[in-house]
Design an enzyme around this catalytic site. Structure first.
Site, PDB file in Angstrom:
ATOM      1  CB  SER A   1      -1.287   0.256   1.182  1.00 45.82           C
ATOM      2  OG  SER A   1      -0.361  -0.596   2.429  1.00 45.82           O
TER       3      SER A   1
ATOM      4  CG  HIS B   1      -3.486  -0.844  -2.961  1.00 51.33           C
ATOM      5  ND1 HIS B   1      -4.198   1.002  -1.988  1.00 51.33           N
ATOM      6  CD2 HIS B   1      -3.593  -1.150  -0.688  1.00 51.33           C
ATOM      7  CE1 HIS B   1      -4.156   1.143  -0.987  1.00 51.33           C
ATOM      8  NE2 HIS B   1      -3.344  -0.417  -0.159  1.00 51.33           N
TER       9      HIS B   1
ATOM     10  CE  LYS C   1      -7.643   1.006   1.230  1.00 52.55           C
ATOM     11  NZ  LYS C   1      -6.585   0.190   1.313  1.00 52.55           N
TER      12      LYS C   1
HETATM   13  C1  LIG Z   1      -6.928   0.117   3.387  1.00 50.63           C
HETATM   14  C2  LIG Z   1      -6.687  -1.513   3.462  1.00 50.63           C
HETATM   15  C3  LIG Z   1      -6.932  -2.662   4.252  1.00 50.63           C
HETATM   16  C4  LIG Z   1      -7.958  -2.115   5.009  1.00 50.63           C
HETATM   17  O1  LIG Z   1      -9.441  -2.056   4.366  1.00 50.63           O
HETATM   18  P1  LIG Z   1     -10.282  -0.491   4.594  1.00 50.63           P
HETATM   19  O2  LIG Z   1     -11.540  -0.909   4.237  1.00 50.63           O
HETATM   20  O3  LIG Z   1     -10.510   0.508   4.341  1.00 50.63           O
HETATM   21  O4  LIG Z   1     -10.308  -0.681   6.324  1.00 50.63           O
HETATM   22  C5  LIG Z   1      -5.981  -3.507   4.064  1.00 50.63           C
HETATM   23  N1  LIG Z   1      -5.810  -4.394   4.051  1.00 50.63           N
HETATM   24  C6  LIG Z   1      -4.756  -3.212   2.817  1.00 50.63           C
HETATM   25  C7  LIG Z   1      -3.211  -3.550   2.370  1.00 50.63           C
HETATM   26  C8  LIG Z   1      -5.472  -1.358   2.931  1.00 50.63           C
HETATM   27  O5  LIG Z   1      -4.809  -0.871   2.267  1.00 50.63           O
END
Ligand SMILES: *Cc1c(COP(=O)(O)O)cnc(C)c1O
Length: 398
Positions: free
Chosen positions: A176, A204, A236
């Site tokens: 990330s 991602h 995302k």
């Molecule tokens: C954003 C993210 C999460 C958490 O997801 P949310 O739905 O925002 O709680 C988990 N793992 C990774 C790699 C992330 O980037």
């Protein structure tokens, strides 16, 4: 008693203080923020779906049909037809027998790992995994071991030397804060050799990588045999909210019965599931979004290379500029803000000490002109000196 004021002051002095900005209006390349219009390069809305008219319309229809609150947890009476249909569509999308919705990705990771792993087991994690995967390993009470970033050989040795009952390898698909892709084929080989589970968190990658947007697994052509546990998030690339785990029937039934962050929380609003269904259709039908994103990534990397900026080795829309010092990263972020460009400075503990960075993210919603404006601004505020600081930082990178 803990002196909170003193600890906050120490954070401020070290350039580690975190503040929120208030955004008026929807996500998109142009944001209204504290009365200013800013060009934003820090959203994870990689495909530009968070404010898509069809997704908004689906949310509204969903609210008309289901109201707002889901009323209860999935196992009580909060599991709506909309949730059920979304799960079936996510299973088909990921080519797996089943998918299970979680309220957030953080909870999905906590839920899966704490349900499957326990005392006497071993959890093996990439050093740069997302905080939620690390917390999941800690919560499980299994023995947590971290291997150097992307290093399948060291992982293989650690697995070989482990006496754990059950072994779990956990990795981000796309990292990330770095944007690089995990060496999934090599991790899958190590998993097979040592009879370990492999779980990929593709927060991602999903929607962004692979011809059909299937994410890092599609990118490498890996399926459920190699990667039995796939976690994806919906907030995302899909531009909505929530998360899911996809896998076999037994895995999903086991999670429904034992994953505490699944059982003891209220289901997300059904209208949000309807919105996600609409965005999932767009992810699959509008491949041009991924193509445009790739073209913008190439344009940005070419331009940044010409400026002599210190890019990281990333093929994804996450294109961080390594700065090193936290206070310097913060200063650059503020200098960009003065030029009307919003990019957040990512500092420890989100990234390792000495590797603070500007985390630039691109979206299919950006135009080429906007990427050029970003390059101009970076050229103005990040003179050569930037690469010197970054060089110093490299030695401290684990
Ligand atoms: C954003 C993210 C999460 C958490 O997801 P949310 O739905 O925002 O709680 C988990 N793992 C990774 C790699 C992330 O980037």
């Amino acid at each position: 008693m803990k002196n909170l004021a003193a600890e906050l002051a120490a954070r401020e002095a070290a350039g580690l203080y975190r503040r929120r900005r208030t955004i008026d209006g929807p996500q998109g390349p142009l944001l209204r923020c504290d009365g200013h219009e800013l060009l934003s390069f820090c959203s994870n809305d990689y495909l530009g779906l968070a404010n898509h008219p069809e997704v908004i319309a689906a949310l509204k229809r969903g609210a008309d049909e289901y109201g707002v609150g889901s009323g209860a947890a999935h196992l009580v009476n909060g599991h709506s037809r909309a949730h059920q249909q979304l799960e079936e569509e996510l299973a088909a999308f990921t080519r797996r027998p089943r998918a299970l919705l979680f309220s957030t990705g953080y909870m999905a990771n906590l839920g899966v790992v704490s349900a499957l792993a326990g005392v006497g087991d071993g959890v093996f994690e990439d050093r740069l995994n997302h905080a939620s995967l690390l917390d999941a390993g800690l919560l499980s009470r299994a023995r947590l071991s971290r291997y150097p970033h992307g290093d399948a050989n060291t992982l293989d040795k650690k697995l070989g030397g482990s006496k754990a009952k059950e072994k779990f390898i956990l990795t981000d698909g796309v990292f990330s804060m770095d944007g690089d892709i995990a060496p999934l084929p090599a991790l899958a080989l190590a998993a097979e050799k040592h009879d370990a589970w492999l779980m990929v968190d593709d927060a991602h990658g999903l929607g962004v990588l692979g011809h059909n947007g299937g994410g890092s697994l599609e990118h490498f052509g890996l399926g459920i045999e190699e990667v039995p546990i796939l976690m994806g998030t919906l907030g995302k690339g899909l531009g909505s909210f929530g998360a899911f785990v996809a896998g076999g029937d037994h895995l999903i039934e086991y999670l429904i019965n034992t994953a505490r962050p699944y059982i003891y929380t209220t289901a997300t609003p059904p209208a949000v599931a309807e919105a996600t269904r609409a965005s999932l259709r767009l992810v699959q039908s509008e491949g041009w979004r991924r193509e445009k994103l790739q073209a913008l990534i190439r344009r940005f990397r070419d331009g940044a290379g010409q400026l002599g900026l210190r890019l990281m080795d990333s093929p994804t829309p996450i294109q961080p500029l390594l700065i090193g010092d936290a206070a310097e990263a913060l200063r650059l972020s503020e200098a960009l803000l003065a030029q009307g460009i919003l990019i957040s400075a990512i500092r420890p503990p989100t990234v390792p000490e000495g590797t603070a960075r500007l985390r630039i993210t691109l979206s299919a919603a950006h135009s080429e002109t906007q990427v050029d404006r970003l390059l101009d601004a970076l050229g103005a505020v990040c003179p050569r000196k930037n690469s010197r600081t970054a060089e110093g930082a490299e030695g401290t990178k684990p």
